[in-house]
Design an enzyme around this catalytic site. Structure first.
Site, PDB file in Angstrom:
ATOM      1  N   LYS A 138       2.992  -2.735   1.601  1.00 26.78           N
ATOM      2  CA  LYS A 138       3.998  -2.967   0.560  1.00 26.78           C
ATOM      3  C   LYS A 138       3.534  -4.051  -0.397  1.00 26.78           C
ATOM      4  O   LYS A 138       2.985  -5.061   0.032  1.00 26.78           O
ATOM      5  CB  LYS A 138       5.313  -3.425   1.219  1.00 26.78           C
ATOM      6  CG  LYS A 138       6.483  -3.543   0.245  1.00 26.78           C
ATOM      7  CD  LYS A 138       7.148  -2.211   0.102  1.00 26.78           C
ATOM      8  CE  LYS A 138       8.308  -2.246  -0.889  1.00 26.78           C
ATOM      9  NZ  LYS A 138       7.867  -2.392  -2.294  1.00 26.78           N
ATOM     10  N   HIS A 185      -1.293  -3.760  10.111  1.00 34.07           N
ATOM     11  CA  HIS A 185      -0.651  -4.023  11.408  1.00 34.07           C
ATOM     12  C   HIS A 185       0.749  -3.442  11.447  1.00 34.07           C
ATOM     13  O   HIS A 185       1.308  -3.210  12.513  1.00 34.07           O
ATOM     14  CB  HIS A 185      -0.612  -5.518  11.698  1.00 34.07           C
ATOM     15  CG  HIS A 185       0.318  -6.294  10.819  1.00 34.07           C
ATOM     16  ND1 HIS A 185       0.021  -6.575   9.496  1.00 34.07           N
ATOM     17  CD2 HIS A 185       1.553  -6.842  11.051  1.00 34.07           C
ATOM     18  CE1 HIS A 185       1.020  -7.260   8.969  1.00 34.07           C
ATOM     19  NE2 HIS A 185       1.955  -7.437   9.875  1.00 34.07           N
ATOM     20  N   ASN A 238      12.102 -12.841 -14.993  1.00 29.12           N
ATOM     21  CA  ASN A 238      13.083 -12.329 -14.035  1.00 29.12           C
ATOM     22  C   ASN A 238      13.377 -13.332 -12.930  1.00 29.12           C
ATOM     23  O   ASN A 238      14.538 -13.626 -12.623  1.00 29.12           O
ATOM     24  CB  ASN A 238      12.582 -11.008 -13.437  1.00 29.12           C
ATOM     25  CG  ASN A 238      13.551 -10.442 -12.411  1.00 29.12           C
ATOM     26  OD1 ASN A 238      13.475 -10.783 -11.234  1.00 29.12           O
ATOM     27  ND2 ASN A 238      14.453  -9.596 -12.839  1.00 29.12           N
ATOM     28  N   LYS A 285      -1.081  -4.856  -2.797  1.00 27.93           N
ATOM     29  CA  LYS A 285      -0.836  -5.254  -4.185  1.00 27.93           C
ATOM     30  C   LYS A 285      -1.630  -4.348  -5.100  1.00 27.93           C
ATOM     31  O   LYS A 285      -2.711  -3.868  -4.750  1.00 27.93           O
ATOM     32  CB  LYS A 285      -1.266  -6.704  -4.432  1.00 27.93           C
ATOM     33  CG  LYS A 285      -0.500  -7.374  -5.561  1.00 27.93           C
ATOM     34  CD  LYS A 285       0.916  -7.698  -5.121  1.00 27.93           C
ATOM     35  CE  LYS A 285       1.699  -8.432  -6.199  1.00 27.93           C
ATOM     36  NZ  LYS A 285       3.023  -8.842  -5.743  1.00 27.93           N
TER      37      LYS A 285
END
Length: 472
Positions: free
Chosen positions: A68, A63, A231, A104
């Site tokens: 990402k 969309h 992290n 992913k």
């Protein structure tokens, strides 16, 4: 409700939120499904032997473009996990208004069993496979670090992509989380943990929510337990302690967990682990060995931060959780069955699809920096400092009083790149929480923040489908 897989839990969260959106069933189905999954097997020669590596890249929603999402290296990587994480990325980006679709990637290896040279071979070959299938590019799909990967692997990906596309002036935007020296952005490594801190702080500033939990308003002085000092966990803990005044009373790592109700200096704990290879010998703390390390989830505290892997709080241990607020720094640390039990017990969960969005937010800033070919602050920093200096000088002339050197430096300081990144991240996390909490308060039938977050994300994605003509 029995515990199901990670992907099934995500689906259950979606299904619980969908009725609150008022959207047609067909549109909801389109938003829910994963658009495409690329499963790869490729050979790599290691120690004179050819090994076939299994890998994936999932693009959940288109969309918005590009898609990402991070790339993780783990023996536990499988298609279902990658699809679940890509799905969460779509909703995460929508909640914080980052204009990406969710994706992913994963490579099924234990990265700690390979040398740096072998990891480079695997990373470059994986990238090559993505390039061949057009699953990577600054306008197509932009990976980032995840579990088992970091700036080093992102630099290899960038270099590999650039070698295939030397004509692409925006090649640096093909991946984020790169070293600053390789077109990365300052503040990226701390971004997810800092975003978690901003999200927790915002929730703790909400009086109605704190009254519901029987806690005082504000984050200062609250007790926190952190599962995982990677992290995300380490930055969440250090920033919460240093900037929020939180008392860290428990932490866990792979070797076990430690607990001290009087509090521990998290910097000291991390130094001890670096020097001794374990947290279990940290002085003054009660130690729990590897077999009992999940006991950290049941320590008495105000705020519990699961910052390790998914499915940590489930139907078997949710009844033993003593925290009042759970901040999901990891992806999917609470299963759907576990979440139902926590809700019944009045424990508030800040959901992962909002709380750990700091990483993708700052990745967005890095991507913008790469496309603009401009370091943040370069145009205005010096101009602002000169203006502030003139103001200070005018105040001193008018009042006849001299400002101290320390105050002068603070006042005239112009924003560096990291100042702007942190400011943008803080604003994003504040607005994201306000959007979720407003919906939660407006709709009494929504019983928890996760359902509100999913409903908000689904509604935002549906607006894109409709306004862009993707949905007929």
């Amino acid at each position: 409700m029995p515990d199901n897989s990670f992907l099934e839990s995500v689906g259950q969260y979606f299904d619980a939120a969908a009725p609150h959106t008022g959207l047609p069933e067909g549109l909801l189905k389109q938003i829910k499904v994963c658009n495409s999954v690329y499963q790869i097997y490729f050979p790599v020669k290691i120690d004179g032997e050819v090994r076939v590596i299994e890998a994936y890249r999932a693009q959940h929603s288109h969309h918005r473009s590009p898609t990402k999402g991070g790339i993780r290296y783990s023996n536990h990587v499988n298609q279902e996990e990658v699809v679940a994480l890509a799905t969460l990325m779509s909703y995460k980006c929508a909640i914080v208004d980052v204009p990406f679709g969710g994706a992913k990637g994963g490579v099924r290896i234990n990265p700690w069993e390979y040398s740096e040279a072998d990891l480079e071979k695997i990373t470059r070959r994986y990238t090559t496979e993505l390039i061949r299938r057009k699953f990577i590019g600054p306008a197509i799909d932009v990976p980032a670090p995840d579990y088992g990967t970091g700036p080093r692997e992102m630099a290899w990906i960038y270099d590999t992509y650039r070698s295939f596309h030397p004509e692409d002036i925006n090649a640096a935007g093909c991946v984020t989380g790169k070293p600053v020296s390789q077109n990365g952005v300052r503040g990226r490594s701390e971004a997810t943990g800092r975003g978690v801190f901003y999200g927790i702080r915002e929730a703790c500033n909400e009086k109605e929510l704190m009254d519901q939990l029987g806690l005082s308003v504000g984050i200062e002085g609250k007790t926190m337990v952190v599962q995982g000092l990677g992290n995300v966990g380490s930055h969440t803990a250090t920033i919460s302690q240093d900037e929020g005044g939180v008392k860290i009373i428990g932490v866990s790592e792979v070797e076990g967990a430690i607990y001290n109700p009087d509090g521990m200096d998290i910097h000291d704990v991390m130094r001890h682990r670096a020097e001794h290879g374990t947290i279990l010998t940290y002085p003054g703390a009660e130690a729990f060995d590897k077999e009992d390390r999940r006991a950290v989830l049941e320590f008495e505290c105000d705020i519990l931060v699961p910052a390790a892997l998914e499915n940590q709080i489930d139907e078997h241990n949710a009844g033993n959780v003593k925290a009042k607020l759970i901040a999901e720094a990891a992806n999917g640390p609470v299963t759907a069955a576990g979440a139902a039990i926590l809700a019944e017990r009045g424990i508030v969960v800040l959901p992962d699809i909002y709380l750990n969005a700091g990483g993708v937010t700052v990745s967005y800033f890095e991507w913008l920096k790469n496309l603009s070919h401009m370091r943040f602050g370069r145009l205005q920093k010096r101009f602002d400092e000169q203006n502030y200096r003139r103001i200070v000088e005018q105040i001193e002339t008018t009042t006849g009083k001299e400002i101290s050197d320390r105050d002068r430096r603070m006042i005239i300081h112009g924003a560096d790149e990291i100042d702007l990144v942190r400011s943008g991240l803080e604003e994003t996390m504040i607005l994201g929480f306000q959007g979720i909490y407003s919906l939660y308060r407006e709709k009494p039938e929504i019983k928890d923040l996760r359902t509100a977050a999913f409903a908000l994300a689904i509604s935002k994605i549906s607006n894109d489908y409709i306004s862009l003509g993707i949905w007929p």
